[in-house]
Design a protein around this motif. Structure first.
Motif, PDB file in Angstrom:
ATOM      1  N   THR A 208     -47.370 -67.374  61.797  1.00 39.63           N
ATOM      2  CA  THR A 208     -46.326 -66.490  62.308  1.00 39.63           C
ATOM      3  C   THR A 208     -46.518 -66.306  63.811  1.00 39.63           C
ATOM      4  O   THR A 208     -47.575 -66.623  64.367  1.00 39.63           O
ATOM      5  CB  THR A 208     -46.374 -65.128  61.617  1.00 39.63           C
ATOM      6  OG1 THR A 208     -47.645 -64.504  61.921  1.00 39.63           O
ATOM      7  CG2 THR A 208     -46.224 -65.270  60.109  1.00 39.63           C
TER       8      THR A 208
ATOM      9  N   SER B 181     -42.235 -70.797  65.150  1.00 40.77           N
ATOM     10  CA  SER B 181     -43.287 -70.453  64.198  1.00 40.77           C
ATOM     11  C   SER B 181     -42.649 -70.266  62.826  1.00 40.77           C
ATOM     12  O   SER B 181     -41.445 -70.428  62.658  1.00 40.77           O
ATOM     13  CB  SER B 181     -44.009 -69.183  64.633  1.00 40.77           C
ATOM     14  OG  SER B 181     -43.136 -68.086  64.517  1.00 40.77           O
TER      15      SER B 181
ATOM     16  N   ARG C  12     -52.267 -63.551  68.063  1.00 42.11           N
ATOM     17  CA  ARG C  12     -53.462 -62.737  67.799  1.00 42.11           C
ATOM     18  C   ARG C  12     -54.709 -63.601  67.719  1.00 42.11           C
ATOM     19  O   ARG C  12     -55.755 -63.265  68.279  1.00 42.11           O
ATOM     20  CB  ARG C  12     -53.252 -61.943  66.502  1.00 42.11           C
ATOM     21  CG  ARG C  12     -54.098 -60.718  66.358  1.00 42.11           C
ATOM     22  CD  ARG C  12     -53.510 -59.743  65.348  1.00 42.11           C
ATOM     23  NE  ARG C  12     -52.854 -60.403  64.234  1.00 42.11           N
ATOM     24  CZ  ARG C  12     -53.492 -60.910  63.191  1.00 42.11           C
ATOM     25  NH1 ARG C  12     -54.801 -60.839  63.144  1.00 42.11           N
ATOM     26  NH2 ARG C  12     -52.813 -61.479  62.208  1.00 42.11           N
ATOM     27  N   ASN C  13     -54.630 -64.743  67.026  1.00 42.50           N
ATOM     28  CA  ASN C  13     -55.792 -65.621  66.905  1.00 42.50           C
ATOM     29  C   ASN C  13     -56.115 -66.322  68.216  1.00 42.50           C
ATOM     30  O   ASN C  13     -57.289 -66.533  68.528  1.00 42.50           O
ATOM     31  CB  ASN C  13     -55.549 -66.645  65.794  1.00 42.50           C
ATOM     32  CG  ASN C  13     -55.858 -66.094  64.423  1.00 42.50           C
ATOM     33  OD1 ASN C  13     -57.008 -66.034  64.001  1.00 42.50           O
ATOM     34  ND2 ASN C  13     -54.818 -65.656  63.714  1.00 42.50           N
TER      35      ASN C  13
ATOM     36  N   GLU D  80     -48.918 -68.803  57.276  1.00 47.10           N
ATOM     37  CA  GLU D  80     -49.971 -68.210  58.109  1.00 47.10           C
ATOM     38  C   GLU D  80     -49.608 -68.268  59.593  1.00 47.10           C
ATOM     39  O   GLU D  80     -50.091 -67.460  60.386  1.00 47.10           O
ATOM     40  CB  GLU D  80     -51.298 -68.943  57.891  1.00 47.10           C
ATOM     41  CG  GLU D  80     -51.833 -68.898  56.478  1.00 47.10           C
ATOM     42  CD  GLU D  80     -53.030 -69.817  56.280  1.00 47.10           C
ATOM     43  OE1 GLU D  80     -53.819 -69.550  55.356  1.00 47.10           O
ATOM     44  OE2 GLU D  80     -53.180 -70.799  57.045  1.00 47.10           O
TER      45      GLU D  80
ATOM     46  N   ASP E 241     -46.907 -63.513  65.455  1.00 47.19           N
ATOM     47  CA  ASP E 241     -47.988 -62.559  65.688  1.00 47.19           C
ATOM     48  C   ASP E 241     -49.353 -63.167  65.389  1.00 47.19           C
ATOM     49  O   ASP E 241     -50.311 -62.966  66.137  1.00 47.19           O
ATOM     50  CB  ASP E 241     -47.765 -61.309  64.829  1.00 47.19           C
ATOM     51  CG  ASP E 241     -48.860 -60.277  65.039  1.00 47.19           C
ATOM     52  OD1 ASP E 241     -48.917 -59.698  66.139  1.00 47.19           O
ATOM     53  OD2 ASP E 241     -49.664 -60.052  64.113  1.00 47.19           O
ATOM     54  N   ASN E 242     -49.449 -63.939  64.309  1.00 50.22           N
ATOM     55  CA  ASN E 242     -50.737 -64.499  63.919  1.00 50.22           C
ATOM     56  C   ASN E 242     -51.217 -65.555  64.913  1.00 50.22           C
ATOM     57  O   ASN E 242     -52.414 -65.663  65.208  1.00 50.22           O
ATOM     58  CB  ASN E 242     -50.634 -65.110  62.516  1.00 50.22           C
ATOM     59  CG  ASN E 242     -51.849 -64.806  61.665  1.00 50.22           C
ATOM     60  OD1 ASN E 242     -52.640 -63.926  61.992  1.00 50.22           O
ATOM     61  ND2 ASN E 242     -52.006 -65.535  60.580  1.00 50.22           N
TER      62      ASN E 242
ATOM     63  N   LEU F  14     -54.054 -72.662  61.094  1.00 51.72           N
ATOM     64  CA  LEU F  14     -52.984 -71.883  60.471  1.00 51.72           C
ATOM     65  C   LEU F  14     -51.914 -72.836  59.951  1.00 51.72           C
ATOM     66  O   LEU F  14     -51.425 -73.690  60.695  1.00 51.72           O
ATOM     67  CB  LEU F  14     -52.355 -70.920  61.486  1.00 51.72           C
ATOM     68  CG  LEU F  14     -53.298 -69.931  62.187  1.00 51.72           C
ATOM     69  CD1 LEU F  14     -52.557 -69.160  63.265  1.00 51.72           C
ATOM     70  CD2 LEU F  14     -53.934 -68.976  61.173  1.00 51.72           C
TER      71      LEU F  14
END
Length: 482
Positions: A297, A333, A303-304, A295, A299-300, A291
Motif C-alpha cells: 500500500t 500501489s 513507512r518501510n 502488502e 502507507d506501507n 512487499l
C-alpha cells in the motif's frame, strides 16, 4: 506478448542529509480565490427567460436559479474555471475548501461539485457525471455521492453520507488522496468513498434559490519527514567497514482499483533471490523488506522505506525496487497512487551517499573511473565474489544515474513467454553474467545498460532503454562466481 503500462526508472541519487524518522502531512497552497470583481476566470451567465444567473458581486460568487423558473428545473450548473479544474485533476493529494451561504429557499437548498467521467465537461446531453452534493432544509444538511447520466436532472444516489447541522454558512473540505475521497462539513467527517475511474472536476451544481460561494482554496498535501539522529550516531557501520546495502522491494499484480498485471511479483521475488545470493552481495535478510500485492500500500511502502533507510550510514547504499502500474510522476500501489516526490523525501534524507531507485512502471557528485580489480577471465568462488563486490562498491564514487526501461513516449512490456517484465528479465540476465563484456567478473552500470540497450529492442522494437545522469560507469551492480 502484450503491452502494459510499465517503464523502468532506475536512479542512483546523491544527497547527504539527516536521516529520517516519522511522517506527517504539510499543505502547500495551490489556489486561493478572493473573487475580484474583475476576474475573467469565472463564468458570468444570465439567461433572462429562466432568471438563471451566475456572477461575481462584492467579493462573492453569486449563483441564482428562481424557485419558479419557466423550465421547472430543480437544479442547474455553471462551469468552473480551468485553473481550478486542472489543479484538482493533476494532483493526487489535495484539499479543496470553500464556504457557501444560502440567501433564499434555505428550506430546500442544494449545492455541489460535478465530476465528468467521459471528458465532456461543458455540454448536455452526453456527459456521465458524478457529484458530491450537499442538500439542506435549514436544520439538517445531507451529503451524498451521486450519479447522473446525460445530464438527466434525476440523480441516482450511490453513497449517502452522515447528516450534520445545516448552518446559514457552511464550510466544506473535500480531501482527495489518490482514489480515496473524504468530505468534511464544518469540521465533521460526513462522507468517505473510493472511486478508481476517471473523475475530472467539471462544474458547480446548485439548486433553486440564491447561493453565495466564497473563500475557495486548494492545497497540495505533502509528506514531511522529521529528522532524527544520524545512523553513525546510532552506532551504524562506519566508513572503515564494508558498506551495508538496505533494500525495499514491492510488486503488485492485484490491485484494488487497477487492472491486474501478471509478472510483477515474479520480478520482485527474483530480485530478492538475486540480492540474497553471492552474486548480489549476500544481503542479510534483516536488511531487505519484500512487499507483495495487498502488502504494498502507499502507507506501507513509505513507512518501510522510512524505517529501513534511516538506518543507513554514509558508507551504505539504499535500493528501492518497485514493480507495477505507473503514470507520469507516480507509481500505482495496491490501494492508490504513490507520488515519486513523497518517496524521494525519504530517499534523499537518508545518510547513504549511494542511492539506487528502480521503478518498473509506465512512463519513465561526479564520478571517476577505477582500475580493473581482477584479471580478465578469472573465476571466483562465492566468498571471493562477495569480497570483490564490496571492495568495488566501496571504491566507486557517489552520483546520480537514471536507467530507464523505455523512452517517455513508449510503453514497456510484460512477456508470458519470459514470465517477467521484459526489462527486468534482461536486467537479471545481465546481472547474472551475460553483461560482463570485459570478463572481469564485475557487472557495472555501464555494462548493464549496454546489454539492455541491445537485448530489449531486439525482443520488442518499440522499447528502447535509456541511461541518463552523472554517474561512475564502473559502479558495480553484481559480481560473477563459478
Amino acid at each position: 506478448m502484450y503491452l502494459v503500462m510499465r517503464i523502468i526508472l532506475m536512479m542512483a541519487c546523491v544527497f547527504a542529509a539527516i536521516a529520517s524518522h516519522g511522517q506527517s502531512i504539510t499543505r502547500t497552497p495551490l489556489y486561493q480565490e478572493g473573487f475580484d470583481s474583475g476576474s475573467r476566470e469565472w463564468s458570468h451567465v444570465t439567461i433572462d427567460d429562466l432568471g438563471y444567473e451566475a456572477y461575481i458581486n462584492q467579493g462573492k460568487y453569486v449563483c441564482r436559479l428562481p424557485e419558479n423558473n419557466s423550465m421547472g428545473w430543480a437544479w442547474t450548473f455553471v462551469s468552473l474555471p480551468d485553473r481550478i479544474r486542472q489543479t484538482v485533476d493533476s494532483n493526487s493529494k489535495i484539499d479543496l475548501e470553500f464556504d457557501w451561504t444560502v440567501t433564499s429557499n434555505r428550506d430546500d437548498s442544494r449545492i455541489g461539485l460535478m465530476f465528468d467521467t467521459y471528458n465532456i465537461r461543458d455540454g448536455c446531453p452526453g456527459g456521465d457525471f458524478r457529484a458530491i452534493l450537499f442538500e439542506g432544509d435549514g436544520a439538517t444538511l445531507e451529503t451524498s455521492f451521486s450519479q447522473t447520466m446525460n445530464c438527466n436532472r434525476d440523480l441516482k444516489w450511490i453513497i449517502d453520507g452522515t447528516d450534520t447541522e445545516d448552518r446559514p454558512t457552511n464550510h466544506v473540505k473535500i480531501s482527495k488522496d489518490n482514489y480515496t475521497w473524504t468530505v468534511y462539513v464544518n469540521g465533521k467527517n460526513v462522507l468517505d468513498f473510493n472511486y478508481s475511474g476517471s473523475m475530472r472536476l467539471a462544474q458547480l451544481n446548485y439548486g433553486r434559490g440564491t447561493y453565495l460561494v466564497d473563500n475557495i482554496s486548494i492545497y497540495r498535501k505533502n509528506l514531511s519527514v522529521a529528522p532524527v539522529a544520524s545512523a553513525n550516531q546510532q552506532g551504524a557501520t562506519t566508513s572503515s567497514s564494508n558498506p551495508r546495502i538496505w533494500i525495499l522491494l514491492a510488486g503488485i499484480d492485484n490491485y484494488l482499483y487497477q487492472t491486474p498485471l501478471n509478472y510483477t511479483v515474479n520480478d520482485v521475488r527474483a530480485m530478492y533471490n538475486f540480492w540474497t545470493s553471492a552474486s548480489g552481495g549476500r544481503i542479510p535478510r534483516n536488511q531487505i523488506v519484500l512487499l507483495e500485492n495487498q502488502e504494498a500500500t502507499v502507507d506501507n511502502i513509505l513507512r518501510n522505506a522510512n524505517r529501513l533507510f534511516s538506518q543507513a550510514s554514509q558508507n551504505d547504499i539504499i535500493i528501492t525496487f518497485l514493480s507495477g502500474h505507473g503514470g507520469y510522476g507516480s507509481f500505482a500501489s495496491h490501494d492508490g497512487t504513490l507520488d515519486y516526490q513523497n518517496l524521494n523525501v525519504i530517499i534523499n534524507r537518508s545518510n547513504a551517499r549511494k542511492k539506487l531507485c528502480i521503478i518498473d512502471a509506465c512512463h519513465s557528485g561526479s564520478f571517476s573511473r577505477k582500475e580493473v580489480l581482477t584479471s580478465r577471465g578469472e573465476t571466483l568462488d562465492p566468498d571471493q565474489s562477495v569480497n570483490l563486490f564490496y571492495a568495488a562498491l566501496s571504491r566507486s564514487g557517489d552520483g546520480i544515474a537514471y536507467l530507464l526501461a523505455c523512452r517517455a513516449n513508449q510503453l514497456s512490456v510484460e512477456s508470458p513467454e519470459l514470465q517477467h517484465g521484459l526489462f527486468t528479465y534482461y536486467f537479471l540476465e545481465g546481472l547474472n553474467g551475460a553483461a560482463d563484456t570485459d570478463r572481469d567478473n564485475l557487472i557495472t552500470i555501464q555494462e548493464i545498460y549496454s546489454y539492455l540497450a541491445r537485448r530489449v529492442p531486439a525482443y520488442e522494437a518499440t522499447q528502447n532503454p535509456e541511461l541518463q545522469g552523472t554517474y561512475d560507469p564502473t559502479m558495480p551492480l553484481a559480481v560473477i562466481h563459478k
